[in-house]
Each structure stands twice: as structure tokens, then as C-alpha cells.
Write an enzyme that holds these catalytic residues in place. Structure first.
Site, PDB file in Angstrom:
ATOM      1  N   HIS A   1       6.332 -16.382 -28.448  1.00 27.28           N
ATOM      2  CA  HIS A   1       7.407 -15.539 -28.734  1.00 27.28           C
ATOM      3  C   HIS A   1       6.644 -14.442 -29.701  1.00 27.28           C
ATOM      4  O   HIS A   1       6.148 -14.659 -30.674  1.00 27.28           O
ATOM      5  CB  HIS A   1       8.489 -16.277 -29.473  1.00 27.28           C
ATOM      6  CG  HIS A   1       9.723 -15.347 -29.813  1.00 27.28           C
ATOM      7  ND1 HIS A   1      10.474 -14.917 -29.154  1.00 27.28           N
ATOM      8  CD2 HIS A   1       9.859 -14.706 -31.342  1.00 27.28           C
ATOM      9  CE1 HIS A   1      11.358 -14.087 -29.782  1.00 27.28           C
ATOM     10  NE2 HIS A   1      10.847 -13.858 -31.211  1.00 27.28           N
TER      11      HIS A   1
ATOM     12  N   VAL B   1       1.250   1.557   7.655  1.00 26.92           N
ATOM     13  CA  VAL B   1       1.879   0.635   8.787  1.00 26.92           C
ATOM     14  C   VAL B   1       1.289  -0.625   9.156  1.00 26.92           C
ATOM     15  O   VAL B   1       1.998  -1.152   9.834  1.00 26.92           O
ATOM     16  CB  VAL B   1       2.432   1.439  10.008  1.00 26.92           C
ATOM     17  CG1 VAL B   1       3.263   2.722   9.823  1.00 26.92           C
ATOM     18  CG2 VAL B   1       1.031   2.038  10.411  1.00 26.92           C
TER      19      VAL B   1
ATOM     20  N   ILE C   1       0.868  -1.048  -0.126  1.00 26.48           N
ATOM     21  CA  ILE C   1      -0.101  -0.036  -0.244  1.00 26.48           C
ATOM     22  C   ILE C   1       0.975   1.365   0.107  1.00 26.48           C
ATOM     23  O   ILE C   1       0.646   2.338  -0.618  1.00 26.48           O
ATOM     24  CB  ILE C   1      -1.030  -0.025   1.145  1.00 26.48           C
ATOM     25  CG1 ILE C   1      -1.974  -1.283   0.961  1.00 26.48           C
ATOM     26  CG2 ILE C   1      -1.624   1.243   1.432  1.00 26.48           C
ATOM     27  CD1 ILE C   1      -2.981  -1.389   2.244  1.00 26.48           C
TER      28      ILE C   1
ATOM     29  N   ASP D   1      -9.336 -10.864   5.911  1.00 29.54           N
ATOM     30  CA  ASP D   1      -8.583 -10.175   6.712  1.00 29.54           C
ATOM     31  C   ASP D   1      -9.032 -10.318   7.944  1.00 29.54           C
ATOM     32  O   ASP D   1      -7.960 -10.090   8.965  1.00 29.54           O
ATOM     33  CB  ASP D   1      -8.871  -8.736   6.390  1.00 29.54           C
ATOM     34  CG  ASP D   1      -8.139  -8.170   4.978  1.00 29.54           C
ATOM     35  OD1 ASP D   1      -7.299  -9.142   4.380  1.00 29.54           O
ATOM     36  OD2 ASP D   1      -8.113  -7.057   4.591  1.00 29.54           O
TER      37      ASP D   1
END
Lengths: 420, 467
Positions: free
Chosen positions: B446, B273, B188, B314
Site C-alpha cells: 500500500h 488485419v 497492433i 508465430d
């Protein structure tokens, strides 16, 4: 239309070789007519038609290996709706919550297997991740024995790491592979200097089973000499009695009977090692090695300890004949508790056989021949026969094997004691 | 009687994806959202920042037009339009989630949810946005409440929206700050630093660890720092922030680095942080939910210590990534529905959308060594890749870590243009448990930058072709 399905010729059969077709499209078959020959590990068996009708298609060509049980192999016109392979029993558990969608793992089982390709490599493809395959090879894990937990039941690394380091020890597995990887040419035998006979089911089974056994079973031989003059005399008398009935008892029949009696006297020798414990068998089911064209097979005299010599003689003769014709039923050669192998008729004096898993021991019988023996300090001549017992040390220790041989020796040298 | 089979609290990328999967599996499902459908990811995180960063990237390219034989009259960046575009992208995605909820017949309940004791699952009390309260009963409640930026009040690092910004303020600047101090050099922090630097701000990134992007492979950290410095970003690594003070004019940060004290000043500070789980806002204590440093403690299938309560994303622990939340959401729902989804432990990639980009999956070299594994390492720089040279994108490299014994690919690390789009090749390979031979046997088109991925796998085993 009626589908003819690959039959299961024994309870444990999963696949077989479609060795020969006796019918072709356009033929009319009747129920009970022999339509094909199926070769499994050890036997070739005839398949009889259950339904009648005209053959419309042969779905699996002759010579196809690895045909799974219940795969449609041919199709008849008319008759009832196509017979379906019974659903596999490994359907996933019912779900706890209402679900609009079946677990993904179920998907592959849904459709009946299509006809096996003619170049079928013998056995279904095992789905495993590249890493799982490599770790399995390094750890000597047999992927066939591993249950996959990945997508669609694919075997993943965690499954292999959880699996026991299988039958094969890592070193042995690596060696075995390395040996197979070298072609004869690489080993100095030029192409064209030999004929190659394809491996049939029996040869593969012998190679696999005996390699596994010799490598994985901690085996040791015990050898003992027997004087069989008393046995030969007794046999003459017995055969004189039986002459009218047309039954002739061989030395080998008496060996089988004595071995069975000795196994009852020393039951620890009539046992099998399993990871769960030692299986102590209730009966002495004695398998006898019979050499046949292209290999050998070991039909079984069930509960030989309960049978008379004439019964045993009749059975061995019948089994040996049908073995040579490859007409034994699977239950007639699967599941003995002890084996006897006799090469005496070839003049072999002594040899040590490889254990026929899961049996605890196998006895190798040499030729009876006149040899000098020392009796009471005097040189004498006796008919001597050498037998060697190969023991699985996991279940038959040296002292157990020795006691068995002592008991066997006592009975064989003086057959009257078998009546006790 | 339960109203629903499953109630999901939080409609971020974990929650709304779990709800869709639950609906697919026939579960009667509701989802509770207190702000915007799609959560932080869609509205204030992943998506709108990518819109900002694209503007920054295009603007930066314009300053190199001559490299491509082009020229243009003085390009200008209009911050208001850049931010408006970013908000428009977020709004569009938010509408998309609303459509998906409707399509899958998932009831959306707008309001603030708290847990109360109940059976077979906790009762969910919702303070409705529209006013009033609603008690929702379900057989299973899923916590997918996410996390928020972590303030550190002890040193004065508390976003105030004026001088100290968190991600939310940093996403909608009203004016372009001349100078910015970014605290924290994770994804972040680096992304905001990248964006503001591309638009011309003086940006200094402060990192307490000895290197930037501390979760990445050391070689990547080092090379990335050089690449960022080339663009004018400044770094203070191994620097501990001791005090943040604000004034009308700006912000001052006192540092301690290598035993020496130092002060940096700027117009604005962006705090990046770390995060704190939102478990404190849903009444976790009322139902006796076990937490570990704020995160819900769960088993491998998302189960918590409270019957009928599962947690994902989270709020259930690191890595704090949208795709990890979605993956967990699907896995946990499938476990609830009675069957085990494969690959519960799939490797989780991480991406940083700076210029150049950073992408990785699996173990770093030092982590592999610390785990005592014998490894083989392969590298390939984009500088000798034909497509990269043609595109003028020669920065960066691919680095691979293989387990020496098994040949398993156990780590992949990339720095370069658009590597976030390429890492997926390695993620697939790792998920399918590929070995070096599988990577060798794969044909790479390629000319593409992905050819460097092939070369790195060859290099690890001394077979590299183009070096």
C-alpha cells in the site's frame, strides 16, 4: 568421523520413530552394542552399533517421528569417513544429447537429508500446487501416491486429474477430514476432562489401516455354528501324547490348522484382490491376532497347512510371547494370507472382524459353550462355537466363503479328517 | 557429419532465446537471420512501438498538466525525433542480441535460408548476405521464421508504403498524416491508433467483429472503447471492408455495416488485419512439411512431420506473441536435450500498450461460460483505489474469473494505467495453480494500484473491502 544412519528394519520401511537412545555424547560404543530403539508401524526394534568409537553427536533427538531411512542419526568420533546414504534410485534418465546441466528435477536429491527437525510432523512434506491439493481433496486422491510432473517434481493439477480416484472415495475422504477437523471441545467434551495419550506408531497404523479397510473393502460376514465336543476330546488325547514334550495344543491352534487345511481345500478363499488380478496364494499363511499393550499385532504361522499341531502350538506360543514384548521382526507379522481372531476366552459368542488387507477373509472365533441343540428332533446339549468369516467380496463371494466354512466345519467337528 | 547440433532459422524472440538455451545445454548451435538479429519484435515490432507509444503517452500527459497543478508553454511533438528515438532503441536492443550470441558462442549466419531434403534433419541452404551460398548440416533444425502482415488483395488492402501502410511503414512515418483509417482493432491496430491519436491525427478504427479488441473480455472491450473515444478515437465496429482504393490525395475505404454501405476517407490507411506465417519462404514444400493454413503443424514438443525439424513461435500457430515464442523455444530445446521442462502449458498473457493499457491472461467470462464452467467473477475499479486517485489514473478496472468448484483462478482481465506491468502477478498465480485463498493470503503493498488486484479476488467471493 562416522555417521550412524537410520536403519531400514524391513525391506519396505521408509521411516520410523526414534523411540529411545541408549547412548549419549561421550559414550564409547562397541560394535554390536544396542544403541537405540526404533519404532515402526508395528514393532519396536533395537539398533545395534556397527562401528565402534566415541559418540560425538546425537543428531536426531529421542521421540522424533518420521525419521527417513538412511538419515544420519548420530555421529561417532574417529573411524572412517562419514558414511553416506546410498544415492536414491530415482535419478532421472540419462539425457539423449550432451547437456551441461542436469535436469532440474534432480536437484533436490543431490544433498543428503539433514537431520530431521524435532517437531517433524511424521512424513516428508508433499509439494503440490494449491489447486492440486484442493482437487485431490475433492476427488479423494491420496497425494502420497501421485507422481508430480511440475517444477522439482511438484504435483500439479494435471497429475491429480490423471491419478485414479484413489483408495478414498470422494465422499469418504471429505467425511474423514470433516471428522478430524472437529475437536473434542467442539463436540461437547470440555478440555481438562480427559487425559490425552499421544498416538504411537502402532495406534496410527491400526487407525489408518482399519479405517481404509472398513471403508474401501466391500465386506460381508458369514456365520456358522460348530459343535466342538469331538474337537475337545481329540485335543485331550493329543495333549496327553504331547505331555512329555511339554507342548500343549490349544483350541486356537487346532482352529488355525483347520483353517489352513480348509484354505487348501477351497483355494479361492486363500486369495487377494489386486487391480491387476486375483492373487491365488500358494500357501495358507495364517495370521493370528494377538492383543498386546497399546494395540494388537498379527504374527503369522507360515504354510500352516504343512505343519503339525505341535509345531503350530510351539510357534504360536513363541510368537505371542515375542509379540507382547514387541520384539517381532517385520517379516513375522507382514504378509499373511488369512487371519484368525479369537475372543472366545473373553466369553464373546460372536463378532465380525475387519479385514486385514490384502487378505481375502478373516475368521472371528467365539467362545465354545454348552448350548441346547436339536438332534433328530430331540433337544440335546452340545458344546457349540460360533465363527464368523468376514469376506472381501471382490475376491471371496458368498458361495466361496460358505464352502470354506463347510470345509472348516467338517474338519473342526471331526479333527481326524484333517489327516486325510 | 553434422556441423551443428541445432540450427535455428530466424533470430526473433523465439529463435534467439532458443539458441541461448541450447547453448546453455551444451548444444553446438547456429542461428540464421536474413535481416536483423532480434527479428520483428526487436526491430520492427514490440520494442520500437513501445518507444513511440511512450512518446505519445508523455505528450498526452502534457495536455493534462493542469490536473496536476502544473503548466508549460505549448508542448510540441517533433515526429522526426520521436521516430529517431524509436529507431535508436531498436538498434540498441539489436546490438544486445548480437552480444548475447557472441557470449553464448552461437554462430550467426546472415542470409536467407531454405530447407532441402536431408538426414537426420533437413539440409539448410543459406544464400549469404555477403554473397555466395552455404549448406548447413545439423542434427536438428528449428523453424522460428515468424510471420508478416497479412495483405488482402481481393479488396485492395495491400500495403504500398504510400497510402496503405503495414506496421513497418507505420513505425517510420516521414510526416504526420492528418487523418488515418486503421483496419483491424487487435493489439497492433489499437496501439498505432493510440499513438497517432496522441500526436493529434484524426483516427478511425474499423473492426469487422462486433467489438474492438475481440480476443479480450467483453467488459474490457466495451470500457476500452469508451476510454479511447474520450481521447477522440473513432470506431466502426461490425463493419466489413469491401474495397480499399487509393489516390494521390489519400485512401477511400468502402464499408458495409449493418446492411448499409458507407465510405470513409483519410490520408493514410494502416492495415492491421492479421498475419500470415513466413513458412512459404523457406521451402516448406521441398521437404514435405505439413502446414495448417500456413502454420507449421507441431506436437506438444514442437516436432513436425519432418524428421529432425521442429518449429516454434508465430510460424507454428497462435497466439502470435513474442513471449509465447520464447517460451516455446525454451521448451522445445529442453525436450530436444532429453528432458521435459515443466509447465509446457503455462498460461500466456496478452498486452496492449494503448492509453489506457489492456492486459489479460486465461479465459474471458464468455469463454469460461461457453466451456460450461461454473464461475465466480470479481471486479474492482481503479476509481476507488487510493494510489490511482493520487496518480490521476482512475480509468479502468480489474476483473477476475474463478472456477466455482475448485477456486482456481482461470482468467484475469485488466484495463488501466500500466496494467501490463501488473498482470504478471496473476500470471504467476495461475502458473503456480493458485486458488482464491492464495490470492487472499497474499499481501499487496500500500498504496499501489495492485491493491485492486487483491480486492477483485475478494469481490468474487463477496468479501470486497473498499466498495
Amino acid at each position: 568421523m562416522t555417521d550412524i544412519l537410520m536403519p531400514a528394519l524391513s525391506p519396505t520401511m521408509e521411516e520410523g520413530v526414534l523411540a529411545k537412545w541408549h547412548i549419549k555424547p561421550g559414550d564409547t560404543v562397541e560394535a554390536g552394542q544396542v544403541i537405540a530403539e526404533i519404532e515402526t508401524d508395528k514393532a519396536t526394534m533395537e539398533v545395534e552399533a556397527v562401528d565402534e568409537g566415541e559418540v560425538s553427536d546425537i543428531l536426531v533427538p529421542e521421540g522424533t517421528e518420521g525419521v527417513k531411512v538412511n538419515t544420519p542419526i548420530a555421529r561417532l568420533k574417529g573411524g572412517a569417513a562419514p558414511a553416506r546414504a546410498p544415492a536414491k534410485a530415482d535419478a532421472p534418465e540419462a539425457q539423449a544429447a550432451p547437456a551441461a546441466e542436469a535436469p532440474r528435477a534432480a536437484a533436490p536429491a543431490a544433498a543428503p537429508a539433514p537431520a530431521v527437525k524435532a517437531n517433524g510432523a511424521g512424513g516428508a512434506r508433499i509439494f503440490a500446487s494449491p489447486l492440486a491439493r484442493r482437487i485431490a481433496a475433492q476427488n479423494g486422491v491420496d497425494l502420497k501416491a501421485v507422481k508430480g510432473t511440475g517444477p522439482h517434481g511438484r504435483i500439479v493439477k494435471a497429475d491429480v486429474e490423471k491419478a485414479p480416484r484413489g483408495a478414498a472415495s470422494p465422499a469418504a475422504a471429505t467425511r474423514g477430514e470433516a471428522r478430524q477437523a472437529l475437536s473434542l471441545e467442539q463436540q461437547g467434551i470440555p478440555a481438562g476432562s480427559y487425559d490425552l495419550i499421544p498416538l504411537d506408531g502402532m495406534r496410527k497404523a491400526i487407525a489408518r489401516r482399519l479405517t481404509d479397510s472398513f471403508r474401501d473393502v466391500p465386506h460381508f460376514p458369514l456365520t456358522i455354528d460348530l459343535e466342538i465336543d469331538g474337537l475337545l476330546a481329540a485335543r485331550q488325547k493329543i495333549n496327553a501324547v504331547l505331555e512329555a514334550s511339554g507342548v500343549k495344543v490349544s483350541v486356537n491352534d487346532i482352529v488355525i490348522k483347520a483353517a489352513a487345511m480348509a484354505l487348501k481345500a477351497v483355494p479361492e478363499a486363500n486369495a487377494s484382490y489386486t487391480p491387476e488380478g486375483i492373487a491365488m496364494h500358494h500357501h495358507a499363511d495364517v495370521a493370528m491376532a494377538v492383543a498386546i499393550d497399546g494395540g494388537l499385532i498379527t504374527p503369522i504361522i507360515r504354510a500352516a497347512e504343512t505343519k503339525s499341531l505341535s509345531q503350530i502350538a510351539t510357534e504360536t506360543k513363541d510368537l505371542a510371547r515375542r509379540a507382547r514384548d514387541r520384539k517381532l521382526k517385520p517379516e513375522e507379522f507382514q504378509g499373511g494370507t488369512f487371519s484368525v481372531s479369537n475372543l472366545g476366552m473373553f466369553g464373546i459368542t460372536s463378532f465380525a472382524s475387519i479385514i486385514n488387507e490384502p487378505q481375502g477373509a478373516i475368521m472371528s472365533v467365539g467362545a465354545g459353550e454348552q448350548r441346547p441343540v436339536v438332534k433328530n428332533g430331540q433337544l440335546a446339549v452340545a458344546t457349540v462355537m460360533t465363527v464368523t468369516l468376514t469376506c472381501d467380496h471382490r475376491v471371496v463371494d458368498g458361495a466361496v466363503g460358505a464352502r470354506f466354512l463347510q470345509s472348516f466345519k467338517a474338519m473342526l467337528e471331526d479333527p481326524v479328517t484333517m489327516l486325510a | 557429419m553434422s556441423d551443428f547440433d541445432l540450427v535455428v532459422i530466424g533470430s526473433g524472440p523465439g529463435g534467439y532465446v532458443a539458441a541461448i538455451r541450447a547453448s546453455q545445454l551444451g548444444l553446438k548451435t547456429a542461428i540464421i537471420e536474413r535481416e536483423n538479429l532480434g527479428g520483428i519484435c526487436l526491430n520492427w515490432g514490440c520494442i520500437p512501438t513501445k518507444a513511440l507509444l511512450k512518446s505519445g503517452e508523455v505528450f498526452e500527459k502534457l495536455s493534462h498538466l493542469e490536473d496536476y497543478g502544473l503548466s508549460a508553454e505549448k508542448p510540441r511533438a517533433d515526429l522526426g525525433k520521436i521516430v529517431a528515438r524509436s529507431r535508436g532503441v531498436a538498434a540498441q536492443m539489436n546490438k544486445g542480441v548480437a552480444f548475447l550470441m557472441k557470449k553464448h558462442k552461437i554462430e550467426v549466419i546472415e542470409g536467407d535460408a531454405t530447407l532441402e531434403k536431408g538426414s537426420p534433419a533437413p539440409l539448410v541452404k543459406v544464400k549469404l548476405k555477403a554473397g555466395g551460398e552455404r549448406a548447413v548440416k545439423a542434427r536438428t533444425v528449428m523453424l522460428a521464421v515468424g510471420a508478416r502482415s497479412r495483405p488482402i488483395p481481393q479488396i485492395g488492402l495491400e500495403p504500398d508504403g504510400e497510402r496503405i501502410w503495414a506496421y513497418r511503414e507505420a513505425m517510420v512515418p516521414k510526416a504526420m498524416p492528418k487523418s488515418i483509417l486503421v483496419v483491424g482493432s487487435g493489439a497492433i491496430g489499437i496501439e498505432f491508433a493510440s499513438f497517432y491519436r496522441a500526436l493529434g491525427a484524426e483516427v478511425t478504427v474499423i473492426e469487422a467483429m462486433e467489438r474492438i479488441l475481440p480476443v479480450e473480455d467483453e467488459e474490457v472491450s466495451k470500457a476500452a472503447q469508451k476510454a479511447f473515444e474520450k481521447r477522440g478515437l473513432k470506431f466502426r465496429v461490425g463493419a466489413k471492408v469491401t474495397r480499399v482504393t487509393t489516390s494521390k490525395a489519400g485512401v477511400k475505404i468502402d464499408l458495409e455495416a449493418g446492411g448499409k454501405a458507407e465510405s470513409l476517407e483519410a490520408e493514410v490507411c494502416i492495415s492491421a488485419v492479421g498475419i500470415v506465417a513466413n513458412t512459404d519462404q523457406v521451402g516448406a514444400d521441398k521437404v514435405g512439411l505439413e502446414l495448417d493454413r500456413g502454420h507449421v503443424k507441431t506436437d506438444a514438443h514442437g516436432k513436425t512431420n519432418v524428421p529432425g525439424l521442429v518449429a516454434i513461435g508465430d510460424c507454428a500457430g497462435p497466439p502470435w506473441l513474442a513471449h509465447k515464442a520464447s517460451h516455446e523455444g525454451i521448451h522445445v530445446v529442453e525436450a530436444l536435450a532429453g528432458f521435459k521442462s515443466p509447465n509446457a502449458h503455462s498460461p500466456i498473457p496478452g498486452c496492449t500498450y494503448s492509453q489506457p493499457q489492456v492486459a489479460s491472461v486465461g479465459l474471458t467470462e464468455s469463454a469460461a461460460k461457453a466451456a460450461g464452467r461454473a464461475i465466480k467473477v470479481g471486479r474492482f475499479p481503479f476509481r476507488v483505489n487510493g494510489k490511482a486517485v493520487a496518480a490521476g489514473e482512475t480509468e479502468g478496472f480489474v476483473k477476475l474469473i474463478f472456477d466455482e468448484k475448485t477456486g482456481a483462478l482461470i482468467g484475469a482481465h485488466m484495463l488501466g494505467a500500466d496494467v501490463t506491468e501488473m498482470i504478471q502477478g496473476y500470471v504467476t498465480a495461475m502458473t503456480m495453480e493458485a486458488t482464491e485463498e492464495d490470492l487472499w493470503a497474499t499481501v499487496y503493498p500500500h498504496p499501489t494500484m495492485s491493491e485492486a488486484m487483491h480486492e477483485a479476488s475478494l469481490d468474487a467471493f463477496g468479501r470486497v473491502l473498499h466498495i
